[in-house]
Motif scaffolding. Structure first.
Motif, PDB file in Angstrom:
ATOM      1  N   CYS A  64     -15.486   5.945 -37.566  1.00  0.00           N
ATOM      2  CA  CYS A  64     -14.874   7.162 -37.025  1.00  0.00           C
ATOM      3  C   CYS A  64     -14.846   8.276 -38.065  1.00  0.00           C
ATOM      4  O   CYS A  64     -15.091   9.446 -37.754  1.00  0.00           O
ATOM      5  CB  CYS A  64     -13.451   6.866 -36.539  1.00  0.00           C
ATOM      6  N   ASP A  65     -14.548   7.907 -39.310  1.00  0.00           N
ATOM      7  CA  ASP A  65     -14.548   8.896 -40.383  1.00  0.00           C
ATOM      8  C   ASP A  65     -15.949   9.444 -40.614  1.00  0.00           C
ATOM      9  O   ASP A  65     -16.124  10.640 -40.858  1.00  0.00           O
ATOM     10  CB  ASP A  65     -14.007   8.251 -41.660  1.00  0.00           C
ATOM     11  N   CYS A  66     -16.937   8.574 -40.525  1.00  0.00           N
ATOM     12  CA  CYS A  66     -18.337   8.984 -40.716  1.00  0.00           C
ATOM     13  C   CYS A  66     -18.753  10.011 -39.666  1.00  0.00           C
ATOM     14  O   CYS A  66     -19.453  10.976 -39.966  1.00  0.00           O
ATOM     15  CB  CYS A  66     -19.232   7.744 -40.650  1.00  0.00           C
ATOM     16  N   ILE A  67     -18.280   9.810 -38.438  1.00  0.00           N
ATOM     17  CA  ILE A  67     -18.634  10.725 -37.345  1.00  0.00           C
ATOM     18  C   ILE A  67     -17.839  12.015 -37.410  1.00  0.00           C
ATOM     19  O   ILE A  67     -18.401  13.119 -37.492  1.00  0.00           O
ATOM     20  CB  ILE A  67     -18.407  10.047 -35.979  1.00  0.00           C
ATOM     21  N   HIS A  68     -16.529  11.909 -37.378  1.00  0.00           N
ATOM     22  CA  HIS A  68     -15.670  13.068 -37.118  1.00  0.00           C
ATOM     23  C   HIS A  68     -15.285  13.850 -38.372  1.00  0.00           C
ATOM     24  O   HIS A  68     -14.931  15.030 -38.258  1.00  0.00           O
ATOM     25  CB  HIS A  68     -14.412  12.616 -36.373  1.00  0.00           C
ATOM     26  N   ARG A  69     -15.323  13.238 -39.538  1.00  0.00           N
ATOM     27  CA  ARG A  69     -14.987  13.978 -40.751  1.00  0.00           C
ATOM     28  C   ARG A  69     -16.217  14.326 -41.575  1.00  0.00           C
ATOM     29  O   ARG A  69     -16.349  15.448 -42.058  1.00  0.00           O
ATOM     30  CB  ARG A  69     -13.994  13.174 -41.595  1.00  0.00           C
ATOM     31  N   GLN A  70     -17.113  13.362 -41.714  1.00  0.00           N
ATOM     32  CA  GLN A  70     -18.307  13.614 -42.516  1.00  0.00           C
ATOM     33  C   GLN A  70     -19.406  14.302 -41.709  1.00  0.00           C
ATOM     34  O   GLN A  70     -20.282  14.938 -42.291  1.00  0.00           O
ATOM     35  CB  GLN A  70     -18.829  12.307 -43.095  1.00  0.00           C
ATOM     36  N   GLY A  71     -19.379  14.149 -40.388  1.00  0.00           N
ATOM     37  CA  GLY A  71     -20.396  14.775 -39.554  1.00  0.00           C
ATOM     38  C   GLY A  71     -21.778  14.182 -39.709  1.00  0.00           C
ATOM     39  O   GLY A  71     -22.791  14.865 -39.529  1.00  0.00           O
ATOM     40  N   GLN A  72     -21.846  12.886 -40.015  1.00  0.00           N
ATOM     41  CA  GLN A  72     -23.135  12.227 -40.194  1.00  0.00           C
ATOM     42  C   GLN A  72     -23.772  11.916 -38.829  1.00  0.00           C
ATOM     43  O   GLN A  72     -23.074  11.808 -37.818  1.00  0.00           O
ATOM     44  CB  GLN A  72     -22.950  10.931 -40.987  1.00  0.00           C
TER      45      GLN A  72
END
Length: 248
Positions: free
Chosen positions: A214-222
């Motif tokens: 979830c962090d990879c998607i929504h915060r990092q924008g990967q």
């Protein structure tokens, strides 16, 4: 009886059924209503959703919104296909124009696992296919090839008032199986927000891997594929970690 003659006969029987005629009208109206709002939003030049640009679908929609008149043109085609569907004389053309647009939306929704149209777009593809099959008598000559000319039926069948239980039972079964596949077929979903994404993690064997996804998607924008690869690698490491062994 040849195959296309048999198909002609089955098609004529279907078009003679009063309930299937009602269902066809309902399908046309429903599909038209599915495109009119989104088409008008694009014509007005407004962004279609409030998704973050870090979301996989948000990436796409933000880029699409910045394409200028291409974004507007998509809206015009959507509204045009919807209006054509609502007019009996142009409904066939509307179904033909509608199909590549909704098929593109369906593939996009599945590719980025976008909940907003993950279920609706495949169902709309099925509905559109039904309309194309309903207009089989008009479209078959494009498929059969050269040397064929349209010949209207010499004698119309009497109106059939029997309710097509088998058709609707089969349709309900297909829809139910498709919804079940779409809702249970993905190992993890990006959801629309970080909070929504995190709520699915508590029920998983490795919540930490889910939270990192979830962090990879929504915060990092990967990209989605990158985040999925990291998530699956984390699951593999957790699976092969021996009991009692400290995590690295």
């Amino acid at each position: 009886m040849s195959l296309h003659r048999r198909l002609d006969h089955l098609h004529a029987l279907a078009q003679a059924n009063r309930w299937l005629k009602y269902f066809t009208v309902f399908t046309r109206v429903a599909l038209a209503l599915g495109f009119l709002p989104s088409g008008f939003v694009k014509i007005a030049g407004e962004r279609f959703t409030s998704l973050s640009v870090n979301h996989p679908m948000g990436h796409y929609l933000e880029a699409l919104h910045l394409t200028g008149y291409y974004y507007t043109a998509i809206g015009i085609f959507q509204v045009g296909a919807a209006v054509l569907l609502l007019i009996p004389r142009t409904a066939t053309l509307g179904a033909v124009l509608y199909f590549p647009i909704i098929l593109n939306i369906c593939v996009l929704s599945l590719a980025v696992r976008f909940e907003g149209s993950l279920i609706s777009s495949p169902l709309m593809v099925l509905a559109n296919l039904y309309l194309l099959i309903w207009d089989y008598d008009k479209l078959k000559y494009l498929i059969i090839g050269r040397g064929q000319t349209y010949q209207p039926p010499g004698r119309k069948l009497k109106v059939d008032n029997r309710f097509p239980f088998r058709f609707f039972a089969a349709a309900f079964t297909v829809v139910a199986l498709l919804v079940l596949l779409l809702t249970q077929g993905f190992d993890i979903m990006p959801r629309n927000t970080l909070g929504d994404c995190g709520r699915q993690c508590d029920e998983r064997k490795d919540p930490r891997a889910c939270y990192r996804f979830c962090d990879c998607i929504h915060r990092q924008g990967q990209p989605l594929d990158t985040c999925l690869a990291e998530y699956r690698q984390a699951l593999m490491r957790a699976k092969h970690l021996k009991p009692g062994k400290a995590r690295p």
